[in-house]
Design a protein around this motif. Structure first.
Motif, PDB file in Angstrom:
ATOM      1  N   MET A   1      11.950 -73.462  16.981  1.00 40.20           N
ATOM      2  CA  MET A   1      13.037 -73.931  16.120  1.00 40.20           C
ATOM      3  C   MET A   1      13.350 -75.384  16.467  1.00 40.20           C
ATOM      4  SD  MET A   1      16.766 -72.239  15.553  1.00 40.20           S
ATOM      5  CE  MET A   1      17.863 -73.190  16.597  1.00 40.20           C
ATOM      6  N   GLN A   2      13.579 -76.189  15.424  1.00 39.93           N
ATOM      7  CA  GLN A   2      13.844 -77.604  15.670  1.00 39.93           C
ATOM      8  C   GLN A   2      15.228 -77.819  16.294  1.00 39.93           C
ATOM      9  OE1 GLN A   2      14.542 -80.702  12.431  1.00 39.93           O
ATOM     10  NE2 GLN A   2      12.557 -81.363  13.200  1.00 39.93           N
ATOM     11  N   ARG A   3      15.258 -78.658  17.320  1.00 39.86           N
ATOM     12  CA  ARG A   3      16.544 -79.011  17.934  1.00 39.86           C
ATOM     13  C   ARG A   3      16.916 -80.428  17.516  1.00 39.86           C
ATOM     14  NH1 ARG A   3      17.621 -80.399  24.166  1.00 39.86           N
ATOM     15  NH2 ARG A   3      19.801 -81.083  23.970  1.00 39.86           N
ATOM     16  N   ALA A  97      18.064 -87.747  30.184  1.00 42.12           N
ATOM     17  CA  ALA A  97      18.017 -86.395  30.761  1.00 42.12           C
ATOM     18  C   ALA A  97      18.344 -86.529  32.243  1.00 42.12           C
ATOM     19  CB  ALA A  97      16.637 -85.769  30.585  1.00 42.12           C
ATOM     20  N   GLU A  98      18.837 -85.470  32.817  1.00 43.34           N
ATOM     21  CA  GLU A  98      19.263 -85.532  34.214  1.00 43.34           C
ATOM     22  C   GLU A  98      18.067 -85.771  35.134  1.00 43.34           C
ATOM     23  OE1 GLU A  98      23.189 -82.691  33.540  1.00 43.34           O
ATOM     24  OE2 GLU A  98      21.695 -82.172  35.076  1.00 43.34           O
ATOM     25  N   PRO A  99      18.286 -86.420  36.273  1.00 38.28           N
ATOM     26  CA  PRO A  99      17.171 -86.698  37.200  1.00 38.28           C
ATOM     27  C   PRO A  99      16.501 -85.398  37.660  1.00 38.28           C
ATOM     28  CG  PRO A  99      19.128 -87.950  37.821  1.00 38.28           C
ATOM     29  CD  PRO A  99      19.548 -86.996  36.728  1.00 38.28           C
ATOM     30  N   PRO A 105      14.450 -80.468  29.084  1.00 41.75           N
ATOM     31  CA  PRO A 105      14.935 -80.676  27.706  1.00 41.75           C
ATOM     32  C   PRO A 105      16.354 -80.173  27.490  1.00 41.75           C
ATOM     33  CG  PRO A 105      12.684 -79.845  27.681  1.00 41.75           C
ATOM     34  CD  PRO A 105      13.159 -79.754  29.101  1.00 41.75           C
ATOM     35  N   GLU A 106      16.745 -79.160  28.275  1.00 41.30           N
ATOM     36  CA  GLU A 106      18.101 -78.625  28.111  1.00 41.30           C
ATOM     37  C   GLU A 106      19.170 -79.618  28.555  1.00 41.30           C
ATOM     38  OE1 GLU A 106      16.677 -75.928  26.112  1.00 41.30           O
ATOM     39  OE2 GLU A 106      18.851 -75.861  26.473  1.00 41.30           O
ATOM     40  N   THR A 107      18.806 -80.614  29.349  1.00 41.86           N
ATOM     41  CA  THR A 107      19.825 -81.575  29.834  1.00 41.86           C
ATOM     42  C   THR A 107      19.790 -82.877  29.028  1.00 41.86           C
ATOM     43  OG1 THR A 107      18.417 -82.763  31.437  1.00 41.86           O
ATOM     44  CG2 THR A 107      19.423 -80.692  32.168  1.00 41.86           C
TER      45      THR A 107
END
Ligand SMILES: NC(=O)N[C@@H](O)C(=O)O
Ligand code: NI
Length: 170
Positions: A1-3, A97-99, A105-107
């Protein structure tokens, strides 16, 4: 699914996990030059990774990419910070994105500046290369020069379907 990633207005607090916002709004200052100038002192610092590294000043003349922008990769600079100061006071986009060893991808978060803000990515922070909102825009860049690789790139898998909205009303 496209985010679909939608930019949020950039604030110091929101950007704190990734670096510093360089702006006068909400920043402390002291008077210099016999009271004729406000010095907004040390809004951020240049981070260098090795003793012989140099902080250098450049200009990026960036062309606008096509939005919604498929997000295929992020990069990081493991040996130093990288600052972007808009020279035409136009908004620009930021995707971070977080280090970590690889960007999760979730961050991933996106921000849009108000035209009076610059940023300084801290060492190792995953980010997308410069994202202009103008057909062509100029940025003053302060970053690190020295020995060793200072740019890691991470390409997301082909089945990754993330797109960045421009955040600018069309
Ligand atoms: N490669 C390069 O100098 N630019 C990138 O680091 C960027 O963040 O735009
Ligand atoms: Ni960079």
């Amino acid at each position: 699914m496209q985010r679909i990633i939608t930019p949020e207005p950039l604030t110091k607090a929101r950007f704190a996990p990734y670096g510093d916002v360089i702006e006068t709004e909400g920043s402390d200052f002291f008077m210099i030059n016999n009271g004729s100038t406000q010095r907004f002192h040390r809004l951020s610092e240049v981070m260098l990774g090795k003793p012989d590294d140099r902080a250098i000043i450049s200009i990026f003349r960036a062309q606008k990419l096509t939005y919604p922008l498929p997000i295929k990769m992020l990069e990081r600079h493991p040996l130093g910070s990288q600052a972007f100061i808009p020279l035409k006071q136009k908004p620009f986009l930021i995707l971070v994105a977080e280090p970590g060893d690889q960007p999760d991808p979730e961050t991933i978060r996106a921000f849009i500046t108000n035209g009076h803000q610059g940023i300084n990515y801290h060492t190792g922070v995953w980010h997308h290369p410069v994202l202009s909102c103008e057909a062509e825009d100029d940025f003053l860049i302060v970053d690190r020069e020295g020995d060793g690789n200072n740019c890691d790139e991470h390409y997301f898998s082909d089945d990754s379907d993330m797109v960045l909205e421009s955040g600018i009303p069309s």
